[in-house]
Write a protein that holds these residues in place. Structure first.
Motif, short mmCIF file in Angstrom:
data_model
loop_
_atom_site.label_atom_id
_atom_site.label_comp_id
_atom_site.label_asym_id
_atom_site.label_seq_id
_atom_site.Cartn_x
_atom_site.Cartn_y
_atom_site.Cartn_z
N ASP A 77 43.87 42.30 39.66
CA ASP A 77 42.94 41.44 38.93
C ASP A 77 42.10 42.27 37.97
OD1 ASP A 77 41.09 39.55 38.08
OD2 ASP A 77 40.50 38.92 40.07
N LEU A 78 41.58 43.40 38.44
CA LEU A 78 40.73 44.25 37.60
C LEU A 78 41.53 44.82 36.43
CD1 LEU A 78 37.98 45.55 37.10
CD2 LEU A 78 38.69 47.43 38.59
N HIS A 79 42.71 45.32 36.70
CA HIS A 79 43.55 45.85 35.62
C HIS A 79 43.91 44.75 34.63
CE1 HIS A 79 47.34 47.34 33.74
NE2 HIS A 79 46.62 48.46 33.67
N GLY A 80 44.25 43.57 35.13
CA GLY A 80 44.55 42.45 34.25
C GLY A 80 43.36 42.05 33.40
N SER A 81 42.19 42.00 34.00
CA SER A 81 40.97 41.63 33.26
C SER A 81 40.68 42.62 32.13
CB SER A 81 39.77 41.58 34.20
OG SER A 81 39.92 40.57 35.16
N LEU A 82 40.73 43.90 32.46
CA LEU A 82 40.47 44.91 31.44
C LEU A 82 41.54 44.87 30.35
CD1 LEU A 82 38.89 47.24 30.25
CD2 LEU A 82 40.08 48.77 31.86
N THR A 83 42.80 44.70 30.75
CA THR A 83 43.88 44.64 29.77
C THR A 83 43.69 43.44 28.84
OG1 THR A 83 45.41 45.69 31.31
CG2 THR A 83 46.39 44.51 29.46
N ARG A 112 38.99 56.46 33.88
CA ARG A 112 40.43 56.68 33.68
C ARG A 112 41.15 55.36 33.46
NH1 ARG A 112 43.25 59.80 38.39
NH2 ARG A 112 45.19 58.66 38.29
N LEU A 113 40.78 54.33 34.19
CA LEU A 113 41.40 53.02 34.04
C LEU A 113 41.23 52.52 32.61
CD1 LEU A 113 42.79 50.50 35.21
CD2 LEU A 113 40.50 49.67 35.85
N TYR A 114 40.04 52.64 32.08
CA TYR A 114 39.78 52.20 30.70
C TYR A 114 40.68 52.94 29.72
CZ TYR A 114 37.45 51.37 26.28
OH TYR A 114 37.20 51.02 24.98
N HIS A 115 40.70 54.26 29.82
CA HIS A 115 41.48 55.06 28.86
C HIS A 115 42.98 54.81 29.00
CE1 HIS A 115 38.09 57.11 27.12
NE2 HIS A 115 37.64 57.35 28.33
N LEU A 116 43.45 54.64 30.22
CA LEU A 116 44.87 54.38 30.43
C LEU A 116 45.27 53.01 29.89
CD1 LEU A 116 45.41 55.92 33.96
CD2 LEU A 116 46.32 56.76 31.79
N CYS A 117 44.44 52.00 30.11
CA CYS A 117 44.72 50.66 29.58
C CYS A 117 44.82 50.70 28.05
CB CYS A 117 43.62 49.67 29.97
SG CYS A 117 43.89 48.82 31.50
N ARG A 118 43.85 51.29 27.44
CA ARG A 118 43.84 51.38 25.98
C ARG A 118 45.05 52.16 25.48
NH1 ARG A 118 40.91 50.07 22.04
NH2 ARG A 118 39.01 49.53 23.12
N GLN A 119 45.33 53.29 26.12
CA GLN A 119 46.44 54.14 25.73
C GLN A 119 47.78 53.39 25.85
OE1 GLN A 119 47.02 57.43 28.43
NE2 GLN A 119 47.75 58.75 26.79
N GLN A 120 47.98 52.68 26.94
CA GLN A 120 49.23 51.95 27.13
C GLN A 120 49.39 50.82 26.11
OE1 GLN A 120 49.70 50.56 31.15
NE2 GLN A 120 50.86 52.38 31.69
N LEU A 121 48.33 50.10 25.84
CA LEU A 121 48.42 48.99 24.88
C LEU A 121 48.75 49.49 23.47
CD1 LEU A 121 45.48 46.67 25.98
CD2 LEU A 121 47.92 46.11 26.00
N GLU A 122 48.27 50.66 23.14
CA GLU A 122 48.46 51.18 21.79
C GLU A 122 49.65 52.14 21.68
OE1 GLU A 122 44.57 52.67 20.83
OE2 GLU A 122 43.73 50.64 20.84
N ASP A 123 50.39 52.32 22.75
CA ASP A 123 51.51 53.25 22.78
C ASP A 123 52.66 52.77 21.89
OD1 ASP A 123 52.79 55.62 24.42
OD2 ASP A 123 54.30 54.02 24.32
N ASP A 124 53.14 53.65 21.01
CA ASP A 124 54.25 53.32 20.11
C ASP A 124 55.56 53.10 20.85
OD1 ASP A 124 52.58 53.49 17.92
OD2 ASP A 124 53.10 55.58 17.49
N GLU A 125 55.65 53.60 22.07
CA GLU A 125 56.87 53.46 22.87
C GLU A 125 56.82 52.21 23.77
OE1 GLU A 125 59.48 55.74 22.67
OE2 GLU A 125 58.33 56.59 21.01
N PHE A 126 55.77 51.40 23.63
CA PHE A 126 55.62 50.17 24.40
C PHE A 126 55.64 50.44 25.91
CE2 PHE A 126 57.85 49.12 20.43
CZ PHE A 126 56.82 48.44 19.79
N ALA A 127 54.87 51.43 26.34
CA ALA A 127 54.88 51.87 27.74
C ALA A 127 54.03 51.00 28.66
CB ALA A 127 54.39 53.32 27.82
#
Length: 193
Positions: free
Chosen positions: A30-36, A71-86
């Motif tokens: 839920d938390l990861h989904g909310s932040l995403t 870390r959760l914040y930075h990882l969410c942002r990093q994954q959403l903006e990843d050119d490899e669609f990670a």
């Protein structure tokens, strides 16, 4: 120039343990989904203020400055903006029971839709038919209760739904991050009103 080496991975269990310790009152998915959802829709509270933007009220000590929270914040942002669609929704490990992973995906979708709402992007712009349909489908998943008979078909079906969610989120992120008419982004449009 200082390099920030961010860990590339955060597990559902790690986040769950942190949530329990901080007594946040939501599940890891839920938390990861909310932040995403919040980030996907242009939420711009930043690494230290996002819990407040998501209207979280942890009862424990240590919310501010907790390394997992940052870390959760930075990882969410990093994954959403990843050119490899990670990007991947944060769910229990594949070894966990299918029912637990399915329930976590439903929980993740609920959180995602809530995060989108808290970012306010859908209130400031009209969405394409495709994006509107993705949001409706995510709402259907969020309102679902999956039944499992223990077959390999159940595993395949969950993988298919997970892939739909993953791709749908990336498509929504791309659309919601596009500038509105006049070059105003959804996030900055909220600040103008």
């Amino acid at each position: 120039m200082r390099s920030h080496s961010m860990p590339e991975h955060l597990t559902h269990d790690e986040l769950g343990e942190t949530i329990t310790r901080l007594r946040i009152g939501v599940g890891a998915s839920d938390l990861h989904g909310s932040l995403t959802g919040y980030l996907c829709a242009g939420g711009d509270a930043g690494a230290s203020a996002w819990p407040e933007a998501l209207e979280l009220d942890p009862n424990g000590d240590g919310w501010n400055g907790n390394p997992i929270v940052g870390r959760l914040y930075h990882l969410c942002r990093q994954q959403l903006e990843d050119d490899e669609f990670a990007f991947e929704p944060l769910l229990p490990a594949d070894e966990r029971p299918l029912s637990e992973r399915g329930d976590a995906l439903v929980e993740w979708c609920r959180g995602f839709l809530g995060g989108i709402g808290l970012a306010g992007a859908t209130a400031t712009r009209s969405l394409s038919d495709n994006a509107s349909e993705i949001l409706r489908d995510l709402g259907t998943i969020a309102a679902s209760r999956f039944d499992y008979d223990g077959s390999e078909g159940d595993e395949a079906a969950l993988i298919e739904v997970l892939e739909f969610v993953r791709v749908g989120v990336l498509l929504l992120h791309a659309e919601l991050r596009e500038p509105l008419r006049g070059g105003v982004t959804a996030a900055s449009s909220r600040r103008l009103h």
